[in-house]
Design a protein around this motif. Structure first.
Motif, mmCIF file in Angstrom:
data_model
loop_
_atom_site.group_PDB
_atom_site.id
_atom_site.type_symbol
_atom_site.label_atom_id
_atom_site.label_comp_id
_atom_site.label_asym_id
_atom_site.label_seq_id
_atom_site.Cartn_x
_atom_site.Cartn_y
_atom_site.Cartn_z
ATOM 1 N N ASP A 1 7.683 -34.035 3.849
ATOM 2 C CA ASP A 1 9.300 -33.703 3.741
ATOM 3 C C ASP A 1 9.469 -32.385 3.459
ATOM 4 N N ASN A 2 8.659 -31.392 4.252
ATOM 5 C CA ASN A 2 9.092 -30.118 4.341
ATOM 6 C C ASN A 2 8.442 -29.178 2.969
ATOM 7 N N VAL A 3 7.670 -30.065 2.307
ATOM 8 C CA VAL A 3 6.987 -29.669 0.967
ATOM 9 C C VAL A 3 5.357 -29.642 1.350
ATOM 10 N N ILE A 4 4.804 -28.439 1.236
ATOM 11 C CA ILE A 4 3.294 -28.243 1.695
ATOM 12 C C ILE A 4 2.702 -28.356 0.044
ATOM 13 N N LYS A 5 1.726 -29.177 -0.002
ATOM 14 C CA LYS A 5 0.969 -29.704 -1.187
ATOM 15 C C LYS A 5 -0.517 -29.405 -1.119
ATOM 16 N N LEU A 6 -0.998 -28.883 -2.236
ATOM 17 C CA LEU A 6 -2.391 -28.752 -2.355
ATOM 18 C C LEU A 6 -2.765 -29.725 -3.412
ATOM 19 N N GLN A 7 -3.604 -30.542 -3.026
ATOM 20 C CA GLN A 7 -4.107 -31.662 -3.915
ATOM 21 C C GLN A 7 -5.757 -32.144 -3.920
ATOM 22 N N PRO A 8 -6.196 -32.879 -4.879
ATOM 23 C CA PRO A 8 -7.679 -33.063 -4.780
ATOM 24 C C PRO A 8 -7.981 -34.101 -3.474
ATOM 25 N N PRO A 9 -8.956 -33.623 -2.791
ATOM 26 C CA PRO A 9 -9.467 -34.103 -1.602
ATOM 27 C C PRO A 9 -9.493 -35.597 -1.595
ATOM 28 N N SER A 10 -9.290 -36.310 -0.574
ATOM 29 C CA SER A 10 -9.137 -37.868 -0.659
ATOM 30 C C SER A 10 -10.677 -38.197 -0.017
ATOM 31 N N ASN A 11 -11.559 -37.156 0.344
ATOM 32 C CA ASN A 11 -12.838 -37.449 1.039
ATOM 33 C C ASN A 11 -13.916 -37.343 -0.326
ATOM 34 N N GLY A 12 -13.664 -37.110 -1.278
ATOM 35 C CA GLY A 12 -14.382 -36.576 -2.572
ATOM 36 C C GLY A 12 -15.039 -35.314 -2.675
#
Length: 273
Positions: free
Chosen positions: A207-218
């Motif tokens: 939705d036009n928002v860039i997010k930095l988050q914990p990796p889903s690959n561990g």
């Protein structure tokens, strides 16, 4: 000629030789592990917050980068936190720590041993994002769940020690408990607005928002309060440190081994009387 069995090697030489080999092996292993970490860091795609990152996520990666490095300036989303000590100091993460400082009597060494124990710790945070270091702030990266990230160093804002009051009860308690209170240390730490932060994790555009988050690959989720170049330089310094320790221990062990071999050689070559 003398027999080799007549040569004596002191227990100290054996201990020093074995210890130097063991430590050299340990430091070599640690150097290798840290070098692997540095090599992995160099393989990760690196971006600064800006239009280029926005275009990469929009066109070439399906709106997601599973593991990437992003660098930018801290900006609060909404009202920032205010320091309890300085009105003009604003941040997005605040940690207030109270530590008890005291000395405990050690009957074996007959000395007072200093100790510091955390009494209370409060962590406050507000949502924040990373913006470009300079220029247009239309592009930003929202940092998700920053308290779960590793590596985040909060800058000390103020350290204040409340000294223990001395008196009759103070010395009576010291005599009974064998503990000498020094005082309470209050420390305030903050991730301040405007600080440079490097984030390593999963980047996603939604939705036009860039997010930095914990990796889903561990993989590790990291937030470092410096630019990536400085962070990488620090890691390479650690690699060089382990390399030097390995070399020093190796040379020390080699010198001990050479002394032992030299003694054995000259002992066996010496004619019997």
């Amino acid at each position: 000629m003398q027999k080799m069995s007549d040569v004596t090697v002191s227990p100290l030489e054996i201990i020093c030789l074995g210890s130097s080999i063991a430590f050299a092996g340990l430091f070599y292993y640690l150097r290798g592990q840290k070098q692997k970490e540095v090599d992995e860091l160099l393989k990760i795609p690196r971006f600064k917050v800006g239009e280029h990152l926005k275009q990469v996520l929009k066109t070439g990666s399906g709106g997601m980068l599973c593991y990437a490095v992003v660098e930018g300036k801290v900006q609060a989303i909404g009202e920032p936190l205010q320091s309890v000590n300085f009105v003009s100091c604003l941040g997005v993460i605040q940690k207030i720590i109270k530590k008890e400082q005291k000395k405990t009597w050690n009957p074996l060494t007959r000395t007072w041993v200093f100790g510091e124990y955390t009494v209370n710790e409060v962590v406050n945070s507000v949502p924040f994002k990373l913006v470009p270091s300079a220029g247009d702030n239309n592009v930003s990266v929202h940092v998700i769940n920053p308290l779960s990230a590793a590596g985040l160093y909060l800058e000390p804002v103020r350290e204040l020690t409340h000294k223990a009051k001395e008196g009759f009860l103070y010395y009576l308690n010291q005599y009974i408990s064998k503990e000498k209170p020094i005082g309470i240390l209050e420390v305030e730490e903050m991730l301040q607005v405007g600080s440079t932060v490097t984030g390593i994790g999963e980047l996603i555009s939604s939705d036009n928002v860039i997010k930095l988050q914990p990796p889903s690959n561990g993989k590790d989720y990291l937030l470092i309060a410096t630019d990536f170049k400085s962070f990488l330089s620090n890691q390479e310094t650690v690699v060089n440190m382990w390399k030097i320790f390995t070399a020093v221990c190796g040379l020390f062990g080699a010198s001990i081994f050479a002394v032992i071999v030299y003694r054995i050689y000259h002992h066996t070559k010496r004619p019997e009387k």
